[in-house]
Design a protein around this motif. Structure first.
Motif, PDB file in Angstrom:
ATOM      1  N   GLY A  29      -2.939  -6.519   2.902  1.00 42.44           N
ATOM      2  CA  GLY A  29      -1.843  -7.061   4.077  1.00 42.44           C
ATOM      3  C   GLY A  29      -1.027  -6.371   4.627  1.00 42.44           C
ATOM      4  O   GLY A  29      -0.780  -6.965   5.750  1.00 42.44           O
ATOM      5  N   GLY A  30      -1.170  -5.311   4.278  1.00 43.22           N
ATOM      6  CA  GLY A  30      -0.438  -4.908   4.554  1.00 43.22           C
ATOM      7  C   GLY A  30      -1.078  -3.829   6.340  1.00 43.22           C
ATOM      8  O   GLY A  30      -1.811  -4.035   6.602  1.00 43.22           O
ATOM      9  N   LYS A  31       0.279  -2.760   7.306  1.00 48.41           N
ATOM     10  CA  LYS A  31      -0.388  -2.556   8.408  1.00 48.41           C
ATOM     11  C   LYS A  31      -0.325  -0.614   8.134  1.00 48.41           C
ATOM     12  O   LYS A  31      -0.751  -0.493   9.292  1.00 48.41           O
ATOM     13  CB  LYS A  31       1.051  -2.723   8.792  1.00 48.41           C
ATOM     14  N   LEU A  49      -2.888   4.397  -1.627  1.00 48.34           N
ATOM     15  CA  LEU A  49      -1.908   3.385  -2.026  1.00 48.34           C
ATOM     16  C   LEU A  49      -1.716   2.121  -0.280  1.00 48.34           C
ATOM     17  O   LEU A  49      -1.814   3.118   0.974  1.00 48.34           O
ATOM     18  CB  LEU A  49      -0.186   4.929  -1.744  1.00 48.34           C
ATOM     19  N   SER A  50      -1.270   1.488  -0.874  1.00 50.88           N
ATOM     20  CA  SER A  50      -1.472   0.099   0.051  1.00 50.88           C
ATOM     21  C   SER A  50      -0.187  -0.157   0.747  1.00 50.88           C
ATOM     22  O   SER A  50      -0.199  -0.744   2.455  1.00 50.88           O
ATOM     23  CB  SER A  50      -1.940  -1.286  -0.439  1.00 50.88           C
ATOM     24  N   HIS A  51       0.810   0.532   0.908  1.00 51.96           N
ATOM     25  CA  HIS A  51       2.014   0.473   1.285  1.00 51.96           C
ATOM     26  C   HIS A  51       2.972  -0.370   1.173  1.00 51.96           C
ATOM     27  O   HIS A  51       3.586  -1.645   2.104  1.00 51.96           O
ATOM     28  CB  HIS A  51       2.540   1.354   2.445  1.00 51.96           C
ATOM     29  N   THR A  52       2.143  -1.827   0.199  1.00 49.63           N
ATOM     30  CA  THR A  52       2.396  -3.110   0.145  1.00 49.63           C
ATOM     31  C   THR A  52       2.239  -3.416  -1.389  1.00 49.63           C
ATOM     32  O   THR A  52       2.052  -3.084  -2.155  1.00 49.63           O
ATOM     33  CB  THR A  52       1.943  -4.086   1.570  1.00 49.63           C
ATOM     34  N   THR A  53       3.315  -4.676  -1.488  1.00 43.20           N
ATOM     35  CA  THR A  53       2.644  -4.844  -3.236  1.00 43.20           C
ATOM     36  C   THR A  53       1.849  -5.361  -3.548  1.00 43.20           C
ATOM     37  O   THR A  53       1.066  -5.260  -5.086  1.00 43.20           O
ATOM     38  CB  THR A  53       4.425  -5.894  -3.474  1.00 43.20           C
ATOM     39  N   GLY A  54       1.277  -6.273  -2.723  1.00 43.27           N
ATOM     40  CA  GLY A  54      -0.154  -6.857  -3.658  1.00 43.27           C
ATOM     41  C   GLY A  54      -0.423  -7.420  -4.343  1.00 43.27           C
ATOM     42  O   GLY A  54      -0.323  -7.091  -5.402  1.00 43.27           O
ATOM     43  N   ASP A  80       7.147   1.680  -3.072  1.00 40.68           N
ATOM     44  CA  ASP A  80       5.919   2.138  -1.793  1.00 40.68           C
ATOM     45  C   ASP A  80       4.945   1.322  -2.071  1.00 40.68           C
ATOM     46  O   ASP A  80       4.002   1.835  -0.743  1.00 40.68           O
ATOM     47  CB  ASP A  80       6.164   3.521  -1.902  1.00 40.68           C
ATOM     48  N   GLY A  81       4.360   0.489  -2.675  1.00 39.29           N
ATOM     49  CA  GLY A  81       3.824  -0.325  -2.316  1.00 39.29           C
ATOM     50  C   GLY A  81       2.275  -0.396  -3.939  1.00 39.29           C
ATOM     51  O   GLY A  81       2.968   0.522  -4.487  1.00 39.29           O
ATOM     52  N   ARG A  82       1.622  -1.342  -3.768  1.00 34.94           N
ATOM     53  CA  ARG A  82       0.305  -0.964  -5.160  1.00 34.94           C
ATOM     54  C   ARG A  82      -0.077   0.376  -4.415  1.00 34.94           C
ATOM     55  O   ARG A  82      -1.097   0.968  -3.858  1.00 34.94           O
ATOM     56  CB  ARG A  82      -0.568  -1.674  -5.240  1.00 34.94           C
TER      57      ARG A  82
END
Length: 84
Positions: A29-31, A49-54, A80-82
């Motif tokens: 769901g990141g941008k 790297l998704s740059h959101t926790t996920g 920095d995310g997942r």
């Protein structure tokens, strides 16, 4: 990858693993997302790297592990995310 000395790279497996990891990052769901390619211990390293926790998705690792030429390391989540 061939320029790195991987003339026998299985292009189908490489494409599939990148698609699986990128799809998982998009579903977080990141941008934005990052795809990193590297050469480590005579193997191609693909990290997304998704740059959101996920949420950690163990099914993701199972999907990647079914590819004959792929070794899966895992996923983790940092500031920095997942990372997959």
């Amino acid at each position: 990858m061939r320029g790195w000395g991987y003339p026998d790279l299985d292009e189908d497996d490489m494409e599939r693993v990148v698609r699986v990891l990128v799809t998982a990052a998009v579903e977080d769901g990141g941008k934005r997302l990052s795809v990193h390619l590297g050469d480590q211990d005579h193997k191609v390293l693909v990290a997304v790297l998704s740059h959101t926790t996920g949420a950690p998705d163990q099914a993701l690792l199972g999907t990647v592990a079914t590819l004959a030429t792929v070794d899966s390391v895992g996923t983790d989540t940092g500031e920095d995310g997942r990372r997959m």
